[in-house]
Structures are given as structure tokens and as C-alpha cells.
Design an enzyme around this catalytic site. Structure first.
Site: not given
Ligand code: GLA
Length: 686
Positions: A162, A319, A367
Site C-alpha cells: 500500500e 486484501e 491491529e
Molecule cells: C491495510 C494494510 C494491512 C492492514 C490493513 C488493515 O490494508 O495493507 O497491512 O493494515 O490495512 O485494514
């Protein structure tokens, strides 16, 4: 989309699984003792997991001290996964630098607009333009690529993670220097830059490149041209990082496809992904369900855009969440059926992979309350049972893998720059929301049962009978011409309020709004009339505006007024107009008519424009119809958008399990599609 995108290779059988759909998650075994790894393998097999993204946040363990590598644990996990038939989308692990790096080189830490340093302790605390960070990151990428180049589990590279999630905008001195280089490349001369940014205003004229800074916090409104270029530059700077990692991987492992997970979703607007799609071998996306009533359609909207960023080719859902996230104010779990519905809606829009964040819910760290495929409660849980059932269903959907999105007849334009600029400060109203306006029209089209492509604005408009441009605020000359061609070609354009107002430098087109689209639409707006909170303005059609209206003072001879303001200061004046040009037309909607107003307008317009009539299988908009096709077969996804069962006559063969109920008696087979369910039918056709 572009020549650049067309030139790169799109088909990734290794990563996308020519034999079927991919299913898996981010896998973070470093958070768990070894005995858990063995249980993970057993449960992954039970769930039908066939791919994981590995090592995303492992830098500190892989390189515990500068230049010292510890690949032992990763070797073990790679082997274990391979022994269990699970492929690996291996991360380059550069997303989050280890503590030693930032202690040694605090100059890699990003800086906010008010010069606050973002310290380590979270993640992604690095400057996209830092040469020091780049050097360390590429050394790690090379070490990983050389180590695993021949590992049989490796099917794809996952570059960083990301990109820009937490460090999209950096205002450091590194950024300032890189910004100046970028600006020199764009403008060549300071005269050109001064002209583009309108620096005669407020004594902002630049006499030397070194005088230019990123838009740090200032005493008053910052120059909009500089803001826009800084946004472009920041998106490009992250892309440069992507390219730098990709170049190392291409050198060491030329045959392993490379991707990075985009964030094509409502809460991230910082990166113009339309300019990135050509830099990956397959598009990947992360999407998190928006809670509440619009969540399903919102998911569909962004999945649709992702599919069109990939030019209709299959893409990778890298994801999403099995249930709750942890980062909104309130994080409710998904309701029964939503896990399946969400996954299959993404598949309908072209995803050949269904992956989650993450495999096993973390015990510690920021998380720990984010859902996963294996929740804290363990495998004897609702979520894991749903995960196993979905895995079985995805296996049954193998025939869908590799199919392409079937192009719709209606395009809804999406423009990242209009999103950035329309939301700028010092505008007639702070209440304008580009993403909400585009979603409103998308939902109205779905309500009418119309199949639509959410199309990046730079993509070709050829073949679309209707092009809808909500709040297309930034209209450079080239875009104006492309829209004019649609209408001259006998096709149809609809633009909504605050469109066409500025050029590519956020300079207002003169002569009256909607500026760049004034001739095409055949109207002149002299004044914007934004509405104070709580104000409602009715239109004669019954539509109600609550945010925005405009004073249209000229209506061309070939323009028909199809709706007027019924009250307020503009009462009696034109609100919605249509210019006819041969068989084509250009419609302007000068107010925020909301979903109901848009539905009514589309319904009336459908009397003359066939493409707006709605798909018979859409059951008057209660179902969303999404189509993928390959080798003479169309896979029609019927997604129930309502809370009630929908009966619809369908011919064709059901693909996969679940979803639609049994055929009922009668001359035609009728499928009952339960609330929130998705059913898939295979029909002959290309
Ligand atoms: C992002 C990140 C993940 C995680 C998710 C949680 O998409 O890429 O590592 O932190 O958020 O929603």
C-alpha cells in the site's frame, strides 16, 4: 487505456492461477511460534488457501543489523508453504523500515506540512524521495530476489505494501529538492511555472527554482496550482519508488510477475492509480467495506473502477476483511452472508484472487482487533466456517478464472485530479464531495438496472453510448475535445454541477462556467449558488438539492430546458438542460439532485437512449448484473442489492454453489436470489 499500458504484459497465469481462482491472505508467521505454523498449514488446506502474501512487515527480522541477513525462518516458511501446495506472493518487505535504520538515518523520516517529524513506532515512516532510504530498500529487495529467485513457491512479487498509505505526502527537504526537479521536468522554465500557477497573485512570483517549497503550512490559502502539482509529484514520487524496486526484481527474476497493492477505495484519494496501472504486471487492490447502507454499492463501485484500471483484465483482490476492521470509530462485524457477498462481488468485477488481511488475527500490536481468516476464537468459529465454505465455492468457480470484464454500454468517468481539486479549500462551498457525487450517479444507474463501467478519465470513450461525468471539475483542452467527439459521434454525455470549471493548472476557464464544457453543453452559468446547511431547493421534477445550485443565464438555441428550479432565488430558471447535436446529446445537471433525482432523470432519458433501459436480469435494479466473458461463455453475476429475495427468470447454467435457490415450476426457470446473495449463471456468448 494508454499506449504505455497496452505495451506491458498483462496475463499472469502463475500469479493469477490459470487453473482457477486464487484464495488466501497476508500471512505473518513471524508473529507466531512454530507450532502455530503447522496448525496454519492444516487450516489453510482445510480452507482451500492456495496463495499467501508473505514477509510484508519482516524487514527488521530479515535484516536484524545493517547488511546482516537472517533468511532462515523465511526459508522454513517458504518450504512449508510449498510442501502444502500453497504459493507465495513474496513481499519485498520494504514497507516498514527497522528501528536500526531510522536510528542510523533519522533523515529518512517523513515530515508533515507543519514540519512535524513522523517518528518510528508505527509503520511506513519513510520519505518516498529519500536517497538513503532507497539505497537500503533496494539492497533488501536484491537480497530477497537473489535468495528466492528459484524457490518453487514464489509466483509473484509484492512490492512494498500500500505505497503511500501513511506517507503519501512528505514535506521534507528531500521532498523539496525532488519537487523542484519534477517541476523543471514539467515546465522547463520558471516563466512557464509562474504562468501556470498564476503567481502574479499575492506576490508569489518565483525568481529562482530554489525559492519553491512544498506546500507547507502557510499564513493564508496556499497557491492551488502548486497544491495540484505537489499532489501529482507525490503520486509520481511513490511510483518512482515502485519502479525502482521493480527494476531490481526485473533484473534478478525477469519471469516473476510484479505487483503492488493499490488502495482504490473511498478513503484514499492521494494516488492517481490510473497513472500506475502500466507499472505493474497485474493490478492488485485492497478494499474495506464501508459500514452502513451504501457499503455494498460502494464496494461494487471501487471494484468496478479497479477492473477498468486493469483494462478489463483479471486483477487480484489482495486484501479485504472477513469481518470487522479496527480503524474506524465503530467497527461492527460483517453480517451473515456478507463475507461471501463481498468476495463474489469483487470476483464479478474481475478479481481472479480473493485474499484477506490477514490469515490469523494478531495477538499483539495495533491491529489485534482487526478480523482475519482465523479469528482469536480459533477455527471453531462462524468466520472460519464461512472462510472454509467460500474456499469450496471459489474452487467451483474455477471456470470463471481468466475471463475478462464484458464492456458496458455506459461509462461513468472517474478522475483523481477532479477529486483532488474539487475538494480544495477556498471554494464556493466546503460541502462538495466528488466521491459522494460519483457514487450517487453509480447507485442511480444500478437502481435503474443499467450496467456501467467506472472508467478512468484517460481511458478511451469509444464504444460507450453514454458517458456520465459527475463533477468533472478539471477539464484540460484534450478532455474537452474527447467529450465533444462523443457527442459529435451521435452518442451522449451527461455532466453534473461544478464540471469543466478549471484547466489542468486549476485556473478558471473564462467566459462563464461550465468553462471547458460550456460550448459542448450549450449553457453559461454566471454564478454558483451553493446552499447553506439545512437549505433545500426543489426542482420542478420533484428533485431536491441540498448543497449546490447554479444560475444558468444563457441557454443555446439547440438546448432544451428539461428541469427548472421551483423555489429559492433561482425559481423559474433552468436547472437541467439538454443540447442535441445530430443524434447525440449533452446534458447538464446544475444541482445536486441526489440519488432519487438522478434515478428519475435516467428513467425519463431511457425513453430515448436505449443503453439506459436497464438489463432485464437486473429486476428493476434490485439485482446488480456484472458480466465476465471468455471463450464463448458469459458469466453473469446477479448480486442482490436488497434485503429481500428476488425472483428472476434466468436461462443458463448455474456456476458454483450457493446463492440462487432451486428452479421453480413454470415454463421458464426462475431463480430465487436471497437477500444480499450473489448467483452466477453461465450463458453462451462472447
Ligand atoms: C491495510 C494494510 C494491512 C492492514 C490493513 C488493515 O490494508 O495493507 O497491512 O493494515 O490495512 O485494514
Amino acid at each position: 487505456m494508454t499506449a504505455r499500458a497496452a505495451a506491458h504484459r498483462w496475463v499472469r497465469p502463475g500469479a493469477l492461477g490459470a487453473g482457477g481462482l486464487r484464495y488466501g491472505a497476508d500471512y505473518n508467521p513471524e508473529q507466531w511460534p512454530r507450532d502455530v505454523w503447522h496448525e496454519d498449514m492444516r487450516l489453510m488446506r482445510e480452507a482451500g488457501v492456495n496463495i499467501v502474501s508473505l514477509g510484508i512487515f519482516s524487514w527488521a527480522l530479515l535484516e536484524p543489523r545493517p547488511g546482516e541477513w537472517d533468511f532462515g525462518w523465511l526459508d522454513e516458511v517458504m518450504d512449508l508453504l510449498h510442501d502444502n501446495g500453497i504459493d507465495v506472493d513474496l513481499a519485498t518487505a520494504t514497507a516498514s523500515p527497522p528501528p536500526w535504520l531510522t536510528r542510523l538515518h533519522p533523515e529518512v523520516l517523513p515530515v508533515t506540512a507543519d514540519e512535524t517529524v513522523l517518528y518510528p513506532g508505527g509503520r511506513q515512516h519513510w520519505r518516498p524521495t529519500s536517497p538513503v532510504f532507497r539505497r537500503y530498500a533496494l539492497r533488501l529487495v536484491r537480497a530477497l530476489a537473489e535468495r528466492y529467485r528459484d524457490h518453487p513457491a514464489l509466483v509473484a512479487w509484492h512490492i512494498s505494501n500500500e505505497l503511500g498509505c501513511h506517507n503519501a505526502f512528505d514535506y521534507s527537504d528531500d521532498a523539496a529538492a525532488a519537487f523542484r526537479v519534477w517541476l523543471r521536468g514539467r515546465y522547463g522554465t520558471l516563466d512557464a511555472l509562474n504562468d501556470a500557477w498564476g503567481t502574479a497573485f499575492w506576490s508569489q512570483h518565483y525568481g529562482a527554482w530554489d525559492e519553491i517549497l512544498p506546500p507547507r503550512i502557510a499564513a493564508a490559502q496556499r497557491n492551488p496550482g502548486r497544491q495540484l502539482d505537489f499532489e501529482r509529484f507525490s503520486s509520481d514520487a511513490l511510483r518512482e519508488h515502485l519502479r525502482a524496486e521493480a527494476a531490481v526484481l526485473a533484473e534478478v527474476t525477469p519471469d516473476v510477475p510484479r505487483t503492488t497493492n493499490f488502495m482504490v477505495c473511498q478513503n484514499i484519494r492521494d494516488i492517481d492509480y490510473a497513472t500506475w496501472a502500466g507499472d505493474v504486471d497485474f493490478v492488485s487492490n485492497d478494499h474495506y467495506l464501508r459500514p452502513g447502507e451504501l457499503g455494498r454499492d460502494d464496494l461494487s463501485f471501487w471494484a468496478n473502477l479497479t477492473g477498468n484500471l486493469a483494462e478489463g483484465h483479471p486483477w487480484f483482490l489482495m486484501e479485504h476483511a472477513t469481518s470487522a476492521v479496527n480503524w474506524r470509530e465503530v467497527n461492527p462485524p460483517k453480517r451473515a452472508g456478507e463475507l461471501r457477498r463481498d468476495a463474489l462481488t469483487h470476483v464479478g468485477h474481475g478479481a481472479d484472487a480473493v485474499c484477506y488481511f490477514q490469515w490469523r488475527q494478531s495477538r499483539a500490536g495495533g491491529e489485534r482487533y482487526h478480523s482475519a481468516m482465523v479469528p482469536h476464537a480459533g477455527a471453531d468459529s462462524r468466520v472460519f466456517r464461512d472462510v472454509v465454505a467460500l474456499g469450496a465455492e471459489l474452487r467451483a468457480l474455477a471456470p470463471v478464472a481468466g475471463s475478462h470484464r464484458e464492456r458496458a454500454r455506459v461509462a461513468l468517468l472517474f478522475d483523481y485530479e477532479s477529486w483532488w481539486v474539487s475538494g480544495r479549500d477556498s471554494h464556493p462551498s466546503d460541502a462538495l464531495r466528488y466521491d459522494a457525487e460519483t457514487l450517487t450517479w453509480y447507485r442511480a444507474l444500478l437502481d435503474r438496472g443499467v450496467r456501467v463501467d467506472v472508467l478512468p478519465v484517460h481511458a478511451a470513450f469509444e464504444g460507450y453510448e453514454v458517458v456520465i461525468a459527475p463533477m468533472l471539475h478539471v477539464v484540460p483542452d484534450g478532455l474537452r475535445r474527447r467529450l465533444e467527439e462523443v457527442v459529435l459521434d451521435g452518442r451522449h454525455v451527461l455532466a453534473t454541477y461544478f464540471s469543466g470549471v478549471v484547466d489542468e493548472h486549476d485556473r478558471v476557464w473564462l467566459g462563464g462556467y461550465p468553462g471547458g464544457l460550456r460550448d459542448l453543453l450549450g449553457v453559461t452559468v454566471e454564478e454558483f449558488v451553493p446552499l447553506l446547511p439545512g437549505t433545500r431547493v426543489r426542482l420542478s421534477s420533484g428533485a431536491v438539492a441540498t448543497t449546490w445550485t447554479e444560475r444558468i443565464t444563457r441557454v443555446g438555441a439547440d438546448v432544451e430546458v428539461i428541469d427548472t428550479y421551483a423555489d429559492g432565488d433561482l425559481a423559474g430558471g433552468p436547472a437541467v438542460t439538454r443540447r442535441r447535436v445530430g443524434g447525440g446529446s449533452a446534458t447538464y445537471v446544475s444541482a445536486d439532485v441526489a440519488r432519487a433525482g438522478a434515478v428519475d432523470l435516467l428513467r425519463a432519458w431511457a425513453a430515448e437512449v436505449d443503453a439506459l433501459r436497464g438489463e432485464p436480469l437486473a429486476a428493476d435494479g434490485r439485482l446488480e448484473t456484472i458480466v465476465r466473458a471468455k471463450g464463448g461463455t458469459r458469466f453473469v453475476f446477479l448480486a442482490n442489492r436488497t434485503d429481500e429475495a428476488v425472483d428472476v427468470p434466468v436461462t443458463g447454467e448455474r456456476v458454483g454453489a450457493g446463492g440462487a435457490g432451486a428452479e421453480r415450476a413454470g415454463t421458464e426457470p426462475v431463480w430465487r436470489i436471497g437477500p444480499g446473495e450473489v448467483a452466477i449463471v453461465a450463458q453462451p456468448g462472447s
